[in-house]
Design an enzyme around this catalytic site. Structure first.
Site, short mmCIF file in Angstrom:
data_model
loop_
_atom_site.label_atom_id
_atom_site.label_comp_id
_atom_site.label_asym_id
_atom_site.label_seq_id
_atom_site.Cartn_x
_atom_site.Cartn_y
_atom_site.Cartn_z
N HIS A 18 14.60 -50.27 -36.67
CA HIS A 18 14.55 -51.03 -35.42
C HIS A 18 15.95 -51.24 -34.86
CE1 HIS A 18 15.65 -54.45 -37.94
NE2 HIS A 18 15.86 -55.16 -36.86
N LYS A 75 18.57 -48.94 -48.81
CA LYS A 75 19.12 -49.12 -50.15
C LYS A 75 19.10 -47.79 -50.87
CE LYS A 75 20.44 -52.68 -52.67
NZ LYS A 75 20.97 -53.91 -52.03
N ASP A 98 22.24 -61.99 -38.01
CA ASP A 98 22.64 -61.29 -36.79
C ASP A 98 23.58 -60.14 -37.04
OD1 ASP A 98 21.16 -62.64 -34.89
OD2 ASP A 98 22.61 -64.30 -34.78
#
Ligand code: GLU
Length: 475
Positions: free
Chosen positions: A72, A113, A106
């Site tokens: 995203h 990972k 933020d």
């Protein structure tokens, strides 16, 4: 594939899904759009690999992973773990935690990972280098690394040295890439690293717990006075994170009553001097038998000792349904990723123990990684442009005040100097941890949520949904 949890019947990834699901009842999702939650929960790309490395006279096949949990925001971001316990379920879970963590503080990255299934303690430096470089080449081949794609960092079992090798391998195939330095963070200063990265996670843990301890009413509700001074602290795990957390707590006047490592724990109710314990560890290879302390052979028992604050700073699932009832701490600060299982969480909540969740508390590392990435993209050290300017302005200001008042102002020279890189990094980290804590607390209060973890998940998921909305996924 999925390693079952110790004392659990479901996987580590399921644990995080459970925590996620608990939070979703506080969210108001537009009718028909709850699928967005499934999208957020799922791992977007999983790269499971095997590659051969010649070690001595033998070919060894190495098992490794890179999981990108969320796209995203790009690049994806997250450390690379070197451990014999590495498996796909673990790396998927840790990548998901990175997504939630970045959203809370933020930091504009999706979570990722990596993991290499080896024991860094038993293999030679040459073998480590070979494996790390080959792993990097595998990532390059599949487009799983790059300043705008996916940016690894240190994690359990890796550090600056490995990050240097990753950068060098990436650079060797991307000659002329002006932003190549930003392909990995946690590098040594001489290789584009940033001052303050090494201690960032431990310092972030300290800032987060310090903020909680400042909340007078909150502290009184769990039977503690406000402030860190004199609080009894136990730290489990003396790696980079645990060591630095212990050091900052000690410097702030907290009393480190116990330190636990793999081989056992040491205890002194009057406090341990962390730097001296580290010296002892370096000299003897173990924390045990440290003068003026009591050995505790069974390291797990250290978690159950009397204290105010317990900091698990090593691996996941160390507090589970079988030992949660024996925990005496009033506050648990999750410096490690996933140290408390969902069943343990419920027990701790009933006992009134405050758990400060990993997805907030250990976000200091990735926060400073973000600062390092920005430094690498801007190709200039923090403070380089403004330090002297601020210094001159401060001096001029003081001089003018002194002239008008006809009086010398008693101010120390060092308080007039302009900010150095380390000052800016620390202030950015401190501000991030303080404001992150208050955002979680605000959600906790306004939704009437009992646990900080659920409040942290609500905050994080809200932000990710918002980001998907702005991407145009929603009509
Ligand atoms: N491995 C660290 C973590 O779990 C840092 C990740 C990073 O800096 O990208 O948060």
């Amino acid at each position: 594939m999925s390693r079952k949890n110790k004392n659990n019947t479901y996987s580590f990834f399921n644990c995080i899904e459970k925590n996620f699901d608990k939070a979703t009842k506080y969210l108001s999702i537009k009718k028909g759009f709850s699928g967005i939650l499934e999208q957020i929960k799922a791992c977007n790309s999983i790269y499971s690999m095997h590659f051969p490395v010649k070690i001595g006279e033998k070919i060894k096949v190495i098992e490794a992973y890179r999981v990108q949990h969320s796209h995203h925001k790009l690049p994806c971001k997250g450390g690379i773990r070197y451990s014999t316990k590495v498996n796909q379920d673990e790396i998927m879970t840790l990548s998901a935690l990175m997504t939630y963590k970045c959203a809370i503080v933020d930091v504009p990255f999706g979570g990722a990972k990596g993991g290499i299934k080896i024991d860094p303690q038993v293999i030679s430096v040459e073998e480590m280098e070979k494996i790390t470089r080959r792993y990097t080449s595998e990532l390059i081949k599949k487009n799983f690394i790059g300043p705008g794609i996916d940016v690894p960092a240190p994690d359990y079992g890796s550090g600056e040295r490995e990050m240097s090798w990753i950068f060098d391998t990436f650079l060797s195939i991307s000659s002329g890439e002006v932003n190549a330095l930003a392909c990995v963070t946690g590098k040594p200063i001489s290789q584009g690293g940033v001052r303050g990265r090494k201690e960032a996670t431990g310092l972030g843990v300290f800032y987060g717990i310090r903020e909680l301890c400042k909340m007078k009413e909150y502290m009184l509700s769990i039977g503690l006075n406000a402030g860190l001074y004199g609080k009894k602290v136990i730290i489990q795990g003396l790696g980079n994170v645990g060591f630095h957390a212990a050091k900052f707590f000690h410097e702030a006047g907290a009393v480190i009553v116990a330190l636990a490592e793999r081989e056992g724990a040491i205890y002194n109710e009057n406090g341990l001097n962390v730097s001296n314990v580290i010296l002892h560890l370096k000299n003897t290879g173990s924390i045990l038998n440290y003068p003026e302390s009591k050995n505790i052979e069974n390291t797990e028992k250290a978690l159950e000792l009397e204290c105010d604050i317990l900091i698990p700073a090593a691996l996941e699932n160390v507090i589970h349904k079988n030992n949660a009832n024996h925990i005496k701490a009033k506050i648990i600060g999750e410096a490690a990723n996933g140290p408390v299982t969902p069943e343990a969480d419920e027990i701790l909540e009933k006992k009134g123990i405050v758990v400060v969740p990993d997805i907030y508390l250990n976000a200091g590392g990735v926060t400073v990684s973000y600062f390092e990435w920005l430094k690498n993209l801007s190709h200039v050290r923090y403070g380089r442009m403004g330090k002297r300017f601020s210094e001159n302005m401060n001096a001029e200001l003081i001089q003018s005040i002194e002239t008008v008042c006809r009086k010398k102002i008693p101010i120390r020279e060092e308080n007039l100097r302009g900010p150095k890189e380390i000052d800016l990094i620390r202030s950015g980290l401190e501000d991030t941890m303080i404001s992150g804590f208050h955002k979680i607390l605000d959600i906790k209060k306004s939704f009437g949520i009992e646990s900080l973890r659920t409040a942290a998940f609500v905050l994080s998921i809200k932000k990710i949904i918002n980001s998907y909305e702005k991407l145009g996924i929603f009509p």
